[in-house]
Design a protein around this motif. Sequence first.
Motif, PDB file in Angstrom:
ATOM      1  N   GLN A 107       0.844  -1.192   0.000  1.00 17.85           N
ATOM      2  CA  GLN A 107       0.000   0.000   0.000  1.00 17.85           C
ATOM      3  C   GLN A 107       0.880   1.241   0.000  1.00 17.85           C
ATOM      4  OE1 GLN A 107      -1.776  -1.342   3.736  1.00 17.85           O
ATOM      5  NE2 GLN A 107      -3.733  -0.672   2.900  1.00 17.85           N
ATOM      6  N   VAL A 108       0.380   2.302  -0.615  1.00 19.45           N
ATOM      7  CA  VAL A 108       1.112   3.572  -0.629  1.00 19.45           C
ATOM      8  C   VAL A 108       0.190   4.685  -0.135  1.00 19.45           C
ATOM      9  CG1 VAL A 108       2.280   5.283  -2.080  1.00 19.45           C
ATOM     10  CG2 VAL A 108       2.616   2.839  -2.521  1.00 19.45           C
ATOM     11  N   PHE A 109       0.695   5.469   0.803  1.00 19.23           N
ATOM     12  CA  PHE A 109      -0.061   6.586   1.384  1.00 19.23           C
ATOM     13  C   PHE A 109       0.723   7.878   1.173  1.00 19.23           C
ATOM     14  CE2 PHE A 109      -1.173   2.745   3.570  1.00 19.23           C
ATOM     15  CZ  PHE A 109      -2.555   2.810   3.641  1.00 19.23           C
ATOM     16  N   VAL A 110       0.038   8.890   0.623  1.00 20.13           N
ATOM     17  CA  VAL A 110       0.713  10.151   0.316  1.00 20.13           C
ATOM     18  C   VAL A 110       0.065  11.293   1.094  1.00 20.13           C
ATOM     19  CG1 VAL A 110       1.302  11.793  -1.514  1.00 20.13           C
ATOM     20  CG2 VAL A 110       1.273   9.341  -2.006  1.00 20.13           C
ATOM     21  N   VAL A 111       0.872  12.068   1.821  1.00 21.30           N
ATOM     22  CA  VAL A 111       0.374  13.287   2.473  1.00 21.30           C
ATOM     23  C   VAL A 111       0.781  14.443   1.575  1.00 21.30           C
ATOM     24  CG1 VAL A 111       0.444  14.720   4.553  1.00 21.30           C
ATOM     25  CG2 VAL A 111       0.661  12.221   4.739  1.00 21.30           C
ATOM     26  N   ALA A 112      -0.211  15.083   0.925  1.00 23.67           N
ATOM     27  CA  ALA A 112       0.072  16.027  -0.158  1.00 23.67           C
ATOM     28  C   ALA A 112       0.725  17.323   0.329  1.00 23.67           C
ATOM     29  CB  ALA A 112      -1.217  16.337  -0.908  1.00 23.67           C
ATOM     30  N   ALA A 113       0.394  17.778   1.525  1.00 25.91           N
ATOM     31  CA  ALA A 113       0.970  19.033   2.049  1.00 25.91           C
ATOM     32  C   ALA A 113       1.386  18.782   3.493  1.00 25.91           C
ATOM     33  CB  ALA A 113      -0.052  20.166   1.950  1.00 25.91           C
ATOM     34  N   ALA A 114       2.464  18.027   3.651  1.00 26.40           N
ATOM     35  CA  ALA A 114       2.864  17.591   5.002  1.00 26.40           C
ATOM     36  C   ALA A 114       3.246  18.762   5.887  1.00 26.40           C
ATOM     37  CB  ALA A 114       4.018  16.596   4.904  1.00 26.40           C
ATOM     38  N   GLU A 115       3.639  19.900   5.268  1.00 33.56           N
ATOM     39  CA  GLU A 115       4.005  21.073   6.065  1.00 33.56           C
ATOM     40  C   GLU A 115       2.775  21.630   6.773  1.00 33.56           C
ATOM     41  OE1 GLU A 115       3.648  20.989   2.899  1.00 33.56           O
ATOM     42  OE2 GLU A 115       2.708  22.833   2.145  1.00 33.56           O
ATOM     43  N   SER A 116       1.567  21.246   6.320  1.00 38.13           N
ATOM     44  CA  SER A 116       0.353  21.800   6.925  1.00 38.13           C
ATOM     45  C   SER A 116      -0.248  20.885   7.992  1.00 38.13           C
ATOM     46  CB  SER A 116      -0.683  22.074   5.820  1.00 38.13           C
ATOM     47  OG  SER A 116      -1.231  20.849   5.365  1.00 38.13           O
ATOM     48  N   LEU A 117       0.385  19.732   8.280  1.00 37.99           N
ATOM     49  CA  LEU A 117      -0.133  18.847   9.332  1.00 37.99           C
ATOM     50  C   LEU A 117      -0.096  19.591  10.669  1.00 37.99           C
ATOM     51  CD1 LEU A 117       1.760  15.486   8.560  1.00 37.99           C
ATOM     52  CD2 LEU A 117      -0.707  15.876   8.297  1.00 37.99           C
ATOM     53  N   THR A 118      -1.197  19.560  11.421  1.00 36.90           N
ATOM     54  CA  THR A 118      -1.165  20.158  12.759  1.00 36.90           C
ATOM     55  C   THR A 118      -0.289  19.266  13.639  1.00 36.90           C
ATOM     56  OG1 THR A 118      -3.043  18.884  13.558  1.00 36.90           O
ATOM     57  CG2 THR A 118      -3.551  20.993  12.476  1.00 36.90           C
ATOM     58  N   PRO A 119       0.214  19.787  14.778  1.00 33.50           N
ATOM     59  CA  PRO A 119       1.026  18.930  15.661  1.00 33.50           C
ATOM     60  C   PRO A 119       0.291  17.647  16.053  1.00 33.50           C
ATOM     61  CG  PRO A 119       1.209  21.218  16.332  1.00 33.50           C
ATOM     62  CD  PRO A 119       0.176  21.184  15.240  1.00 33.50           C
ATOM     63  N   GLU A 120      -1.036  17.732  16.302  1.00 33.72           N
ATOM     64  CA  GLU A 120      -1.805  16.526  16.668  1.00 33.72           C
ATOM     65  C   GLU A 120      -1.842  15.552  15.497  1.00 33.72           C
ATOM     66  OE1 GLU A 120      -3.093  19.658  16.892  1.00 33.72           O
ATOM     67  OE2 GLU A 120      -2.680  19.891  19.029  1.00 33.72           O
ATOM     68  N   ALA A 121      -2.005  16.091  14.284  1.00 38.52           N
ATOM     69  CA  ALA A 121      -2.044  15.228  13.094  1.00 38.52           C
ATOM     70  C   ALA A 121      -0.689  14.556  12.891  1.00 38.52           C
ATOM     71  CB  ALA A 121      -2.427  16.055  11.864  1.00 38.52           C
ATOM     72  N   ALA A 122       0.379  15.316  13.107  1.00 40.67           N
ATOM     73  CA  ALA A 122       1.727  14.749  12.963  1.00 40.67           C
ATOM     74  C   ALA A 122       1.941  13.636  13.985  1.00 40.67           C
ATOM     75  CB  ALA A 122       2.781  15.841  13.127  1.00 40.67           C
ATOM     76  N   ASN A 123       1.417  13.823  15.203  1.00 35.21           N
ATOM     77  CA  ASN A 123       1.564  12.780  16.224  1.00 35.21           C
ATOM     78  C   ASN A 123       0.786  11.524  15.871  1.00 35.21           C
ATOM     79  OD1 ASN A 123       3.380  14.014  17.902  1.00 35.21           O
ATOM     80  ND2 ASN A 123       1.796  15.110  19.053  1.00 35.21           N
ATOM     81  N   ALA A 124      -0.412  11.705  15.325  1.00 35.42           N
ATOM     82  CA  ALA A 124      -1.199  10.538  14.900  1.00 35.42           C
ATOM     83  C   ALA A 124      -0.420   9.770  13.835  1.00 35.42           C
ATOM     84  CB  ALA A 124      -2.551  10.998  14.351  1.00 35.42           C
ATOM     85  N   PHE A 125       0.218  10.503  12.961  1.00 37.29           N
ATOM     86  CA  PHE A 125       1.007   9.891  11.890  1.00 37.29           C
ATOM     87  C   PHE A 125       2.186   9.109  12.473  1.00 37.29           C
ATOM     88  CE2 PHE A 125       4.207   9.944   8.580  1.00 37.29           C
ATOM     89  CZ  PHE A 125       3.471   9.497   7.503  1.00 37.29           C
ATOM     90  N   LEU A 126       2.886   9.731  13.433  1.00 39.54           N
ATOM     91  CA  LEU A 126       4.038   9.059  14.059  1.00 39.54           C
ATOM     92  C   LEU A 126       3.606   7.776  14.765  1.00 39.54           C
ATOM     93  CD1 LEU A 126       5.982  12.087  15.532  1.00 39.54           C
ATOM     94  CD2 LEU A 126       6.875  10.408  13.915  1.00 39.54           C
ATOM     95  N   LYS A 127       2.439   7.828  15.418  1.00 43.95           N
ATOM     96  CA  LYS A 127       1.951   6.644  16.130  1.00 43.95           C
ATOM     97  C   LYS A 127       1.724   5.492  15.148  1.00 43.95           C
ATOM     98  CE  LYS A 127      -1.478   6.028  19.215  1.00 43.95           C
ATOM     99  NZ  LYS A 127      -2.833   6.470  19.576  1.00 43.95           N
TER     100      LYS A 127
END
Length: 277
Positions: A107-127
């Motif tokens: 599977q491939v997942f693309v975050v189109a504007a990763a600079e716009s991830l909120t800190p909470e969104a970035a943490n969900a991604f890291l988890k």
Amino acid sequence: MSLESTLRLARAGDLYPACILHGSDDTGRTEAALELARTLLCDRPVAERPCGECKHCRRIVWPQAGGGLFHPDFQVLERDLRTSTSVDATRTFLRGAQVTPFEARGQVFVVAAAESLTPEAANAFLKTLEEPHTSSPRNFFLLAPSQFDLLPTLRSRSLAIYLGGGEGVDEDEVGALARALAAALESYARSGNRMHLFAVAGTLQKAGGWQDPRARRPWEAAAAAVVRAGREADLESDLRRRVLSLAEDLLAGPDLRVRGIQPQRILEGLVHARLEA
Ligand SMILES: [Zn+2]
């Protein structure tokens, strides 16, 4: 790390699970993500990936651009709010990574504007990156103008792939710098004389606009010129690899600059550290 070596790793199935695609412009980053996704999911023999014709390659298209084409194992997260990508949209997107692939081998997942991830969104991604997952390969691509637009926690868990160029970088200026750099690099390759490395650093300084310690543009212009010179100059492969790594080093220049080090010293230090045999 360059796009060419990244594609090689993707073909062999050895790509790092999370990669940042940065530099270039929106179109350049989108195209690179699509090419990598096709390479990872294409069902032809390794050397032919991406074939561009199989049932996977043909359906890996950017949302809304594909005239109804869609691949269930290729997902794109786009910015949902005016200036940010919300944690809710990110969680919904990441739920797709909890299941086994529908059709392809991964599977491939693309975050189109990763600079716009909120800190909470970035943490969900890291988890999600830290969680154990199904045995099928799962690759994430974070697209951003610069890797330094992302939180340090995201950067430390990802492989950064620089696509050249950058926002606000003038192509004519980069072309002129690249030609001068290529000449200095070829002289260095022929003679091994360190004086030519000073010429390389001196040329990089001509990217101009160094007065503002926080400015990224001169570093991006210098890095873009180095990438182009590395591709175009007549160099043996080891030196070419080192030249392309120098471009990545240059993008970290603003961090050194804010510590009060003068640009000329940073440029000379990076050039000699990376290129001196
Ligand atoms: Zn294919």
